[in-house]
Design an enzyme around this catalytic site. Structure first.
Site, PDB file in Angstrom:
ATOM      1  N   GLU A  33       0.846  -1.212   0.000  1.00  0.00           N
ATOM      2  CA  GLU A  33       0.000   0.000   0.000  1.00  0.00           C
ATOM      3  C   GLU A  33       0.871   1.248   0.000  1.00  0.00           C
ATOM      4  OE1 GLU A  33      -3.087  -0.031  -1.128  1.00  0.00           O
ATOM      5  OE2 GLU A  33      -3.724  -1.299   0.534  1.00  0.00           O
ATOM      6  N   THR A  35       2.819   2.075  -2.185  1.00  0.00           N
ATOM      7  CA  THR A  35       4.125   1.743  -2.779  1.00  0.00           C
ATOM      8  C   THR A  35       4.129   2.042  -4.272  1.00  0.00           C
ATOM      9  OG1 THR A  35       3.271  -0.485  -3.007  1.00  0.00           O
ATOM     10  CG2 THR A  35       4.738  -0.089  -1.150  1.00  0.00           C
ATOM     11  N   ASP A 172      -4.480   0.696  -9.391  1.00  0.00           N
ATOM     12  CA  ASP A 172      -5.905   0.391  -9.540  1.00  0.00           C
ATOM     13  C   ASP A 172      -6.278   0.108 -10.994  1.00  0.00           C
ATOM     14  OD1 ASP A 172      -5.759   1.080  -6.900  1.00  0.00           O
ATOM     15  OD2 ASP A 172      -6.751   3.016  -7.146  1.00  0.00           O
TER      16      ASP A 172
HETATM   17  C1  GLA Z   1      -5.186   4.597  -4.161  1.00  0.00           C
HETATM   18  C2  GLA Z   1      -4.432   4.964  -5.427  1.00  0.00           C
HETATM   19  C3  GLA Z   1      -3.407   3.883  -5.781  1.00  0.00           C
HETATM   20  C4  GLA Z   1      -2.525   3.561  -4.587  1.00  0.00           C
HETATM   21  C5  GLA Z   1      -3.358   3.331  -3.327  1.00  0.00           C
HETATM   22  C6  GLA Z   1      -2.512   3.151  -2.108  1.00  0.00           C
HETATM   23  O1  GLA Z   1      -5.967   3.464  -4.362  1.00  0.00           O
HETATM   24  O2  GLA Z   1      -5.331   5.101  -6.518  1.00  0.00           O
HETATM   25  O3  GLA Z   1      -2.646   4.294  -6.894  1.00  0.00           O
HETATM   26  O4  GLA Z   1      -1.580   4.572  -4.379  1.00  0.00           O
HETATM   27  O5  GLA Z   1      -4.264   4.396  -3.098  1.00  0.00           O
HETATM   28  O6  GLA Z   1      -1.770   1.999  -2.193  1.00  0.00           O
END
Ligand code: GLA
Length: 384
Positions: A33, A35, A172
């Site tokens: 997370e 990262t 994501d």
């Molecule tokens: C959100 C962002 C991702 C990631 C997470 C944390 O979901 O969209 O890119 O940085 O937070 O891991």
């Protein structure tokens, strides 16, 4: 809602057949997370919840967008007027994708789009990525662009960063575009190399619960951007391209170098230790030991809570209650500041755990939780 209903909705709205129907899922992240914008490791898997789109091309430079989940009729936009940060509602995501595709030199001449979604919004389960990826995939197919999943993910991230104005990483969109059923996706966000890791919880008598705290999170808000800027400052102070370049056995030396920069040091400690946790989890899963990942998930939560400081009382309450009631591991998932947690547990303990978490929320007078079991589902695909 299935492909058929979305197709019928399209016909009712636009008075013609769509050329196809596509779906793209939301995700949870198992580990790794905050990262992804540090060139590190993540391990998301796709949810069965999807955004579905019926789409047809147009040749007059017009984009019409409609969502069955939003009030009002179709929004009509001119492609040559699309401009970053011009649009502040949900249409910014699909419009941003069209903008990013055109900006990358792909000839898109227009589209009619009708959408519907079962991905909960504001729950940290990537409803925005699902919306971006489903539109990108539909246009990729209809305009025969031949772009691979990872490339679509990059364009969707650009839509979100530049057009919408939210400084998110690549996790994501890649999860939504590239995940496979029954697997978690081990992704190196530096070069986007991927490994599909079999993740069969049921075979081990285990279950992964997603617990939506119903506390809405938001990314374009300042906290996410501040964490990101702090990580970039840490990398600059340490003389590396990204925090990914600090190996776990170099952490103590890096922290010593950051003496006097306590806030940055905490962010660095989280990112470096989280990358190591992601690598430990992947090797445990590859050796078939799912149960053993529980304590690593819990460690990850403590690091996000105490060092990275992106948890909130509701997420902590879910994690603490789950652990006190026998869960193997639990952590917040996604960006934080609300949204969802994941809980790894023996399947037999699900009813007791769920009850304990619900009671804790009632006692604390929080909005009631939403709890569901997550089974790794397929990534984006054409349905019809
Ligand atoms: C959100 C962002 C991702 C990631 C997470 C944390 O979901 O969209 O890119 O940085 O937070 O891991």
């Amino acid at each position: 809602m299935g492909a058929l209903e979305v197709r019928e909705g399209f016909i009712e709205l636009y008075g013609a057949e769509p050329e196809g129907v596509w779906a793209a899922p939301g995700r949870v992240n198992l580990i790794g997370e905050h990262t992804d914008y540090n060139d590190g490791f993540v391990m998301p898997f796709a949810l069965p919840h999807v955004t579905t789109a019926a789409v047809a091309r147009r040749d007059d430079g017009v984009l019409r967008l409609h969502s069955a989940d939003m009030p009002g009729g179709p929004v009509e936009l001119r492609l040559d007027e699309l401009a970053p940060e011009s649009d502040r509602d949900w249409t910014a995501y699909p419009a941003g994708v069209v903008w990013a595709l055109r900006e990358a030199g792909h000839e898109i001449t227009g589209a009619d789009v009708h959408l519907t979604s079962t991905v909960p919004t504001g729950a940290g389960l990537s409803s925005s990525a699902a919306l971006e990826v489903v539109v990108a995939l539909a246009l990729n197919d209809l305009y025969a662009l031949g772009l691979k999943g990872w490339r679509l993910a990059r364009l969707c991230q650009r839509a979100e960063n530049v057009y919408v104005g939210a400084p998110t990483g690549i996790m994501d969109q890649t999860a939504s575009a590239c995940c496979e059923a029954g697997h978690a996706l081990f992704l190196d966000t530096r070069d986007l190399s991927q490994r599909q890791i079999p993740f069969d919880l049921a075979a081990e008598g285990l279950c992964l619960l997603v617990v939506d705290t119903r506390v809405e999170h938001a990314h374009s808000g300042g906290e996410y951007g501040r964490r990101r800027a702090g990580c970039e400052k840490g990398a600059a102070l340490l003389g590396v391209d990204a925090l990914r370049d600090i190996p776990h056995d170099g952490l103590d030396a890096a922290l010593a170098e950051l003496a006097g920069e306590e806030e940055v040091a905490r962010l660095v400690r989280h990112v470096v230790s989280e990358n190591a946790r992601a690598e430990r989890v992947v090797s445990l899963l590859e050796s078939g030991d799912i149960r053993a990942i529980g304590p690593i998930l819990t460690e990850g939560h403590a690091s996000l809570r105490d060092d990275f400081r992106v948890s909130c009382p509701e997420l902590d309450l879910v994690v603490d209650t789950a652990l006190a009631s026998g869960a193997l591991g639990a952590r917040m998932t996604g960006g934080g500041f609300g949204g969802s947690a994941i809980v790894l547990t023996d399947s037999a303990d699900v009813p007791t755990l769920t009850q304990a978490m619900e009671e804790a929320f009632t006692k604390a007078a929080h909005t009631p939780l939403r709890v569901f079991e997550a089974v790794p589902a397929a990534g984006a695909r054409r349905l019809a």
